[in-house]
Scaffold this active site. Sequence first.
Site, PDB file in Angstrom:
ATOM      1  N   TYR A  52       0.770  -1.174   0.075  1.00 43.19           N
ATOM      2  CA  TYR A  52       0.428   0.328  -0.080  1.00 43.19           C
ATOM      3  C   TYR A  52       0.985   1.091   0.052  1.00 43.19           C
ATOM      4  O   TYR A  52       1.613   1.772   0.991  1.00 43.19           O
ATOM      5  CB  TYR A  52      -0.823  -0.091   1.262  1.00 43.19           C
ATOM      6  N   SER A 217     -13.257  -4.800  -0.067  1.00 47.55           N
ATOM      7  CA  SER A 217     -14.163  -3.985  -0.739  1.00 47.55           C
ATOM      8  C   SER A 217     -15.514  -3.831  -0.495  1.00 47.55           C
ATOM      9  O   SER A 217     -16.342  -3.942  -1.839  1.00 47.55           O
ATOM     10  CB  SER A 217     -13.353  -4.351  -2.764  1.00 47.55           C
ATOM     11  N   PRO A 218     -15.832  -3.919   0.433  1.00 42.58           N
ATOM     12  CA  PRO A 218     -17.493  -4.396   0.891  1.00 42.58           C
ATOM     13  C   PRO A 218     -18.806  -3.109  -0.012  1.00 42.58           C
ATOM     14  O   PRO A 218     -19.725  -3.856   0.334  1.00 42.58           O
ATOM     15  CB  PRO A 218     -17.218  -3.737   2.458  1.00 42.58           C
ATOM     16  N   GLY A 222     -18.418  -5.374  -9.221  1.00 42.57           N
ATOM     17  CA  GLY A 222     -17.036  -6.291 -10.001  1.00 42.57           C
ATOM     18  C   GLY A 222     -15.601  -6.061  -9.713  1.00 42.57           C
ATOM     19  O   GLY A 222     -15.407  -5.703  -8.101  1.00 42.57           O
ATOM     20  N   VAL A 227     -18.481   1.852  -6.225  1.00 43.28           N
ATOM     21  CA  VAL A 227     -19.635   2.201  -5.903  1.00 43.28           C
ATOM     22  C   VAL A 227     -20.973   1.122  -6.223  1.00 43.28           C
ATOM     23  O   VAL A 227     -21.869   2.049  -7.043  1.00 43.28           O
ATOM     24  CB  VAL A 227     -19.884   2.493  -4.705  1.00 43.28           C
ATOM     25  N   PHE A 228     -21.995   0.540  -4.997  1.00 45.29           N
ATOM     26  CA  PHE A 228     -23.130   0.166  -5.868  1.00 45.29           C
ATOM     27  C   PHE A 228     -24.458   1.034  -4.377  1.00 45.29           C
ATOM     28  O   PHE A 228     -25.201   2.008  -5.241  1.00 45.29           O
ATOM     29  CB  PHE A 228     -23.447  -1.147  -5.243  1.00 45.29           C
TER      30      PHE A 228
END
Length: 308
Positions: A52, A217-218, A222, A227-228
Amino acid sequence: MRTIKLGTSTLDVPVVAVGCMRINSLDKPQAERFVRTALDLGANFFEHADIYGTGKCEEIFADAIQMSPSVRDQVILQSKCGIRPDKGMFDFSKEHILTSVDAILKRLRTDYLDVLLLHRPDTLVEPEEVAAAFDQLESSGKVRHFGVSNQNPMQIELLKKSVKQPLVANQLQLSITNATMISQGFNVNMENGAAVNRDGSILDYCRLNDITIQPWSPFQYGFFEGVFLGNNEKFPELNKTIDEIAAKYGVSNTTIAVAWLLRHPANMQPVIGTMNIERLQDCCKAADIRLTREEWYSIFRSAGNILP
């Protein structure tokens, strides 16, 4: 914050882990405020990886938290190693694991890691080399607990052929919209795409072996496509359902997305990657919410998942 045991260990950890992959996007005052807020919320589990920011994120974190022996006693530190972007390969050799941990400890300004995860599977892994590295790290006190990331059951079993330490965690991509490890379990012996077992039943394997799943990645759909939450163009029904449930509980849609993961009896520990303090606070509120079975399934279905 509510806590769980990490795998089979005696380590009590908050149900929300603070991922530090993007801490290099903050300036020093912002980073200090973010870390302090996390501690005030009881979110004292900080998750890192040696890649990172090419290591800079660990240095920035240590500086932001003003690492010292007294501060170290207040936090739980996890990091990962095994990816070598400079070489275009993965590396689970004894030499690389030991070298990586020494560098991680130096950057974090600490004598030990609470948890070390192997980052991404290395098909050239030699389990006896990993075992030798883990034994040395454990005996020297540099690492107290061990785990893996993005591994399926047989890859874990291969490591366990030689590794004697319990593998307490497995970090896996999982969100409401990336939930194949859940959906395939509904479609056993069905003739549809959802029945494809893509991960060797890793969800059930981790539950059977008391390995804590750490969803990463909650909020993504994809592979880092976006983000949803709030994406009404792609996920109108999902956002409608989440917003309705959020209104019922008087919380944000972010809180409900995390609460959906926490509702699963696998006792997961989502890794939250936000550097936004308000979103961090919303994520932490999920620890106090237990969705009903009906609410959990309505969210699952509204994401486009079909129950047979």
